[in-house]
Write a protein that holds these residues in place. Structure first.
Motif, PDB file in Angstrom:
ATOM      1  N   SER A  33      35.675  44.245  36.371  1.00 27.75           N
ATOM      2  CA  SER A  33      36.477  45.033  37.314  1.00 27.75           C
ATOM      3  C   SER A  33      37.595  45.900  36.609  1.00 27.75           C
ATOM      4  N   ALA A  34      37.746  45.548  35.140  1.00 29.21           N
ATOM      5  CA  ALA A  34      38.851  46.181  34.478  1.00 29.21           C
ATOM      6  C   ALA A  34      38.576  46.061  32.908  1.00 29.21           C
ATOM      7  N   GLU A  86      34.028  39.620  37.435  1.00 30.29           N
ATOM      8  CA  GLU A  86      33.905  38.837  38.745  1.00 30.29           C
ATOM      9  C   GLU A  86      32.364  38.409  38.290  1.00 30.29           C
ATOM     10  N   VAL A  87      32.107  36.968  38.098  1.00 27.20           N
ATOM     11  CA  VAL A  87      31.136  36.267  37.889  1.00 27.20           C
ATOM     12  C   VAL A  87      30.654  35.348  38.835  1.00 27.20           C
ATOM     13  N   PRO A  88      29.397  35.019  38.840  1.00 28.58           N
ATOM     14  CA  PRO A  88      28.952  34.219  39.671  1.00 28.58           C
ATOM     15  C   PRO A  88      28.807  32.654  39.273  1.00 28.58           C
ATOM     16  N   ASP A  89      28.623  31.683  40.161  1.00 30.38           N
ATOM     17  CA  ASP A  89      29.050  30.075  39.881  1.00 30.38           C
ATOM     18  C   ASP A  89      28.390  29.818  38.700  1.00 30.38           C
ATOM     19  N   ASP A  90      27.007  30.333  38.490  1.00 30.32           N
ATOM     20  CA  ASP A  90      26.333  29.677  37.352  1.00 30.32           C
ATOM     21  C   ASP A  90      26.986  30.177  35.863  1.00 30.32           C
ATOM     22  N   GLY A 138      35.968  32.549  40.289  1.00 34.00           N
ATOM     23  CA  GLY A 138      35.098  33.568  39.880  1.00 34.00           C
ATOM     24  C   GLY A 138      35.383  34.746  39.095  1.00 34.00           C
ATOM     25  N   GLU A 139      36.981  34.645  38.525  1.00 31.05           N
ATOM     26  CA  GLU A 139      37.246  35.674  37.657  1.00 31.05           C
ATOM     27  C   GLU A 139      37.384  35.299  36.359  1.00 31.05           C
ATOM     28  N   LEU A 140      36.654  36.116  35.297  1.00 34.18           N
ATOM     29  CA  LEU A 140      36.730  35.763  33.975  1.00 34.18           C
ATOM     30  C   LEU A 140      37.235  36.825  33.323  1.00 34.18           C
TER      31      LEU A 140
END
Length: 556
Positions: A3-4, A69-73, A88-90
């Motif tokens: 996202s950035a 923005e990442v999935p749960d796993d 969900g933001e890394l």
């Protein structure tokens, strides 16, 4: 999804920040403007090697920061590393100092570069010149076929193969050391049997040494004890000789009489009574000690022999009996290990036989799945290549038998020809750079998982192609971007026209220092940039009109 992206003092980029969204994002700019630095920055977030050369002159460090923005796993994987991906933001960060030291941060936690690569590698892929070269490798070609075939047994096969390799290595080591273990075991058994025959007791050597010294010094001990007894009880031959008991008795009588006349002396009289009793008891004990000092030649001989037996052990297994016993304990444990090693050999042999059978069965099933999928995947890629102005391209996955290996029992080779009538040959040997770019894009479009929401970065995907092919490349990137984030660095207006967002990388110079910056283009600015890319002046009416037609065509 990325996202950035923020970069500081990274090569020619002094400070740049890109707010990115889903869909297709294009990065354009004149040759040498610094587009490669953007891809290199993304590469550093994916774990590529960093060195001091990327740090901008005069800066202490180069920094690249990405917000994902990442999935749960993936969020769970970050938590395992000690980081956090809240909601969900890394945030990931890569820093390289001017001295070449590198640092990686994932979700606020410092991690090895390899861990950064593992985490972000699950959600993002960069396709550049190195990716094209890797496409020529058999390993990458096998990975592509497996991505389409999805053999159900492959994960189990790999786990069994790894176990079998470890078991075989352990077995080989145990078998090679078998003779040495047998010799060591014999040596330990001999020592343990020798110690067991003597049966030493803890501290026995010290106790026997003291007893032997007493037996050997018996005459001197009796003389000393006799002198003490005579001083306490008196001489048996000289009745006038003073004795401690008699003198204590006289003192008791005198102090008792004194206490009868002076109460202050009562305590002294009491102590005199106690002294008389102690002197009498001591005299009796010394007499008993003298009576016990009886010469025993047999016992002295037995003690000497026992000490000799213990000395035989302490010469070999320790300086004291306690050390000998400690050696015996550790040696018994080691002997158990050596005996257990022989049992382990049989267990390993049996397990390897089981694994060989399982591997053979799974390898056959994997081969069948690959062969079944090979033609289907090749046909889909051929269809994509035809749309990419390669109508006569022939491509196939050649699956042949090979010895059992980490990934099955197949040798996989991607064969290719772009010309009709030519026999397909290994891709890396016959494909040009432009053809490799199109083959790679066709494979990515066919293999893309609509539910993966992956981030793809393409650099030089349009290398060696012209305008008409560029339109088809743009269409396929757009199609890929329908369910994944796609970032493309391109020099073709025909590709950039399909972008949902268009950034331009521009350089400025004050005559001494060159700086590159990145800015998001408006619709009007996009038309001007596309006109420039097509070789016209960015402000010419015809160029702008042509660019607008291109944008409209891409929108349709």
């Amino acid at each position: 999804m990325l996202s950035a992206l923020r970069m500081t003092a990274f090569g020619v980029v002094d400070e740049a920040e890109l707010e990115l969204g889903p869909g297709l994002t294009a990065l354009t700019g004149e040759t040498g403007a610094g587009k490669t630095m953007i891809v290199s920055g993304l590469g550093h977030l994916l774990g590529s090697r960093g060195d001091a050369g990327i740090v901008r002159r005069g800066a202490e460090r180069a920094v690249v920061e990405g917000r994902w923005e990442v999935p749960d796993d993936v969020a769970a994987r970050v938590r395992e590393l000690g980081g956090d991906a809240e909601d969900g933001e890394l945030v990931t960060l890569r820093q390289v100092s001017a001295q070449g030291r590198s640092r990686a941060v994932v979700g606020g936690a410092g991690v090895p570069i390899s861990a950064l690569a593992d985490v972000i590698g699950e959600i993002a892929t960069i396709h550049g010149q190195s990716g094209q070269m890797r496409l020529s490798s058999p390993d990458r070609q096998r990975e592509l076929l497996d991505a389409h075939a999805k053999p159900a047994q492959l994960e189990r096969y790999r786990a069994n193969f790894a176990e079998r390799r470890a078991a075989a290595a352990e077995l080989q080591e145990l078998e090679q050391q078998s003779l040495a273990r047998a010799r060591e075991a014999d040596m330990l058994r001999f020592g343990l049997d020798e110690i067991a025959a003597v049966a030493p007791q803890p501290g026995e050597d010290d106790a026997l040494a003291a007893e032997q010294a007493k037996l050997m010094d018996l005459d001197e001990l009796r003389s000393l004890a006799g002198t003490a007894h005579e001083a306490l009880s008196g001489s048996e031959t000289d009745y006038d000789a003073p004795s401690a008991v008699a003198l204590a008795g006289e003192a008791r009588k005198a102090l008792t009489a004194l206490a009868g006349r002076d109460e202050a002396a009562a305590a002294l009289a009491g102590r005199a009574v106690e002294l008389t009793m102690l002197a009498g008891e001591l005299a009796a004990d010394v007499a008993g000690y003298v009576d016990d000092l009886v010469a025993d030649p047999l016992r002295l001989e037995a003690v000497g022999q026992r000490r000799g037996a213990l000395a035989g052990l302490t010469r070999k297994y320790g300086t004291t009996v306690d050390e000998v016993l400690a050696w015996a304990e550790s040696s018994a444990a080691r002997l158990g290990e050596l005996v257990g090693s022989d049992e382990r050999i049989e267990v390993l042999r049996a397990r390897i036989a089981e694994l060989d059978a399982a591997l053979a069965a799974d390898a056959a099933a994997i081969s069948a799945a690959r062969r079944a999928a090979a033609e289907d995947l090749a046909e889909q890629v051929r269809s994509e290549l035809a749309a990419l102005a390669m109508p006569h391209a022939e491509l196939r996955f050649d699956v042949t038998d090979a010895p059992i290996g980490p990934h099955g029992a197949d040798r996989i080779e991607l064969l290719f020809t772009a010309n009709p009538g030519s026999e397909p040959a290994p891709l890396g040997k016959v494909a040009s750079g432009g053809e490799l770019s199109r083959v790679r894009l066709a494979l990515e479009v066919v293999l893309a998982d609509a539910g993966a929401h992956h981030t793809y970065v393409f650099d030089e995907v349009d290398a060696g192609v012209g305008g008409a092919v560029g339109l088809e490349i743009g269409r396929r990137l757009q199609r890929l971007a329908a369910h994944s984030q796609v970032i493309v660095v391109t020099h073709l207006a025909q590709v950039a026209a399909f972008a949902d967002a268009h950034f331009v990388v521009a350089k400025e110079s004050d005559g001494q220092v060159t700086t590159s910056g990145v800015r998001l283009l408006t619709d009007d600015q996009r038309a001007a940039e596309l006109a420039r890319m097509m070789g016209g002046a960015s402000s010419s009416t015809k160029g702008i009109e042509h660019a607008q037609e291109l944008l409209a065509q891409a929108a349709r």
